[in-house]
Enzyme design. Sequence first.
Site, PDB file in Angstrom:
ATOM      1  N   GLY A   1      13.310   6.685  -3.305  1.00  0.00           N
ATOM      2  CA  GLY A   1      14.165   7.670  -3.958  1.00  0.00           C
ATOM      3  C   GLY A   1      15.030   7.007  -5.009  1.00  0.00           C
ATOM      4  O   GLY A   1      14.875   5.815  -5.301  1.00  0.00           O
TER       5      GLY A   1
ATOM      6  N   HIS B   1      12.194  -0.201  -1.679  1.00  0.00           N
ATOM      7  CA  HIS B   1      12.117   0.032  -3.121  1.00  0.00           C
ATOM      8  C   HIS B   1      13.369  -0.563  -3.770  1.00  0.00           C
ATOM      9  O   HIS B   1      14.490  -0.148  -3.461  1.00  0.00           O
ATOM     10  CB  HIS B   1      12.085   1.530  -3.419  1.00  0.00           C
ATOM     11  CG  HIS B   1      10.740   2.167  -3.285  1.00  0.00           C
ATOM     12  ND1 HIS B   1      10.143   2.400  -2.072  1.00  0.00           N
ATOM     13  CD2 HIS B   1       9.878   2.641  -4.227  1.00  0.00           C
ATOM     14  CE1 HIS B   1       8.975   2.994  -2.266  1.00  0.00           C
ATOM     15  NE2 HIS B   1       8.787   3.152  -3.562  1.00  0.00           N
TER      16      HIS B   1
ATOM     17  N   GLU C   1      13.638  -1.379  -9.572  1.00  0.00           N
ATOM     18  CA  GLU C   1      12.850  -0.521 -10.464  1.00  0.00           C
ATOM     19  C   GLU C   1      13.808   0.317 -11.296  1.00  0.00           C
ATOM     20  O   GLU C   1      13.960   0.120 -12.491  1.00  0.00           O
ATOM     21  CB  GLU C   1      11.903   0.370  -9.670  1.00  0.00           C
ATOM     22  CG  GLU C   1      11.047   1.270 -10.558  1.00  0.00           C
ATOM     23  CD  GLU C   1      10.321   2.353  -9.769  1.00  0.00           C
ATOM     24  OE1 GLU C   1       9.343   2.892 -10.303  1.00  0.00           O
ATOM     25  OE2 GLU C   1      10.750   2.682  -8.647  1.00  0.00           O
TER      26      GLU C   1
ATOM     27  N   ASP D   1       1.061   2.767  -6.804  1.00  0.00           N
ATOM     28  CA  ASP D   1       2.239   3.613  -6.652  1.00  0.00           C
ATOM     29  C   ASP D   1       1.829   5.063  -6.422  1.00  0.00           C
ATOM     30  O   ASP D   1       1.775   5.519  -5.288  1.00  0.00           O
ATOM     31  CB  ASP D   1       3.173   3.484  -7.848  1.00  0.00           C
ATOM     32  CG  ASP D   1       4.603   3.920  -7.522  1.00  0.00           C
ATOM     33  OD1 ASP D   1       4.918   4.088  -6.325  1.00  0.00           O
ATOM     34  OD2 ASP D   1       5.403   4.064  -8.458  1.00  0.00           O
TER      35      ASP D   1
END
Length: 356
Positions: free
Chosen positions: A173, A200, A203, A292
């Site tokens: 998210g 994550h 990014e 991804d």
Amino acid sequence: METDLLRAAPKVLLHDHLDGGLRPATILELAAEVGHELPESDADALAVWFAEAADSGSLERYLETFAHTVGVMQTADALTRVARECVEDLAADGVVYAEIRYAPELHVESGLDLPDVVAAVQKGFEEGMAAAGGTIVVRHLLTAMRQAARAMEIAELAIQWRDRGVAGFDIAGPEAGFPPTRFIDAFEYLQRENSHFTIHAGEGFGLPSIWEAVQWCGADRLGHGVRIVEDISFEDDGTPILGRLASYVRDKRIPLEMCPSSNVQTGATASLAEHPIKLLASLRFRVTVNTDNRLMSRTSLSQEFGLLAETFGYGLAEMEWLTVNAMKSAFIPYDERYRLITEIIKPWYAAQRVVE
């Protein structure tokens, strides 16, 4: 490298979202069943819409496209179908091992509970692996959403299912404003349970996101991690200088789950030619190549390797190194990783060298 050769090569996929890899025709059929309104009514046009909507240069805008895929994945039958087709598509692309991630909390709008979601996906994975004749092994990564508050619940679910197909945990998210340390209790719980997790990071947000994921949360792998390059500078003669965080990530062999096409779409890098994967690979970071979201990027793992070959001149030697990196970094027991490397991956590349 030729397409057929790329597809035939045994490949390993660590970062692929279940809700980002649906077949457009499947979305149309599932949407018709539940009355979900889509922006296009033709499969080809819908595929183009997803790619164009995702190609915005913004992670937040990219994530908005998932309203349509998640919207049709709210029943057990739909989840099983999507999971089965995912395995079929990966097997057809030459993937021999994959970890597929999804957020169970996003699939409960029509009455399923969290274990129902995992059970439905596992059923689909099993059907897909059986249909592929044992040529692919697929495991789940259960994802908690950064902007929600169910991380501990999802972490406990991952432990409950870890001997039934679940290999680990993830958070995903928007990175900005939702640091991984919000879920420190979940990560500490997973560590106490001797479990694996990826985060994550690096990014949509920079070095602080990676630093927290590694040093506060103890991430086994980094989802994307592209912006670790911001901790690398250069001497006047071009010699790279690694900062403390970059050095630590490299020294500890923390895998980077890099997704070239997606990273360009979300603005994590300006272009494929400028993607830091070449620099990081040359510096011997534990780099891996991933898809991804195959639907949004209109890609496959073979295509990602093809793009790297086209852009950086990579050949089979680089492809083998990146594939072994990924297999070494998988969240399955060592003996299973070792078997796939020594019995499937390395023999295929050795045979290609003999042909050459």
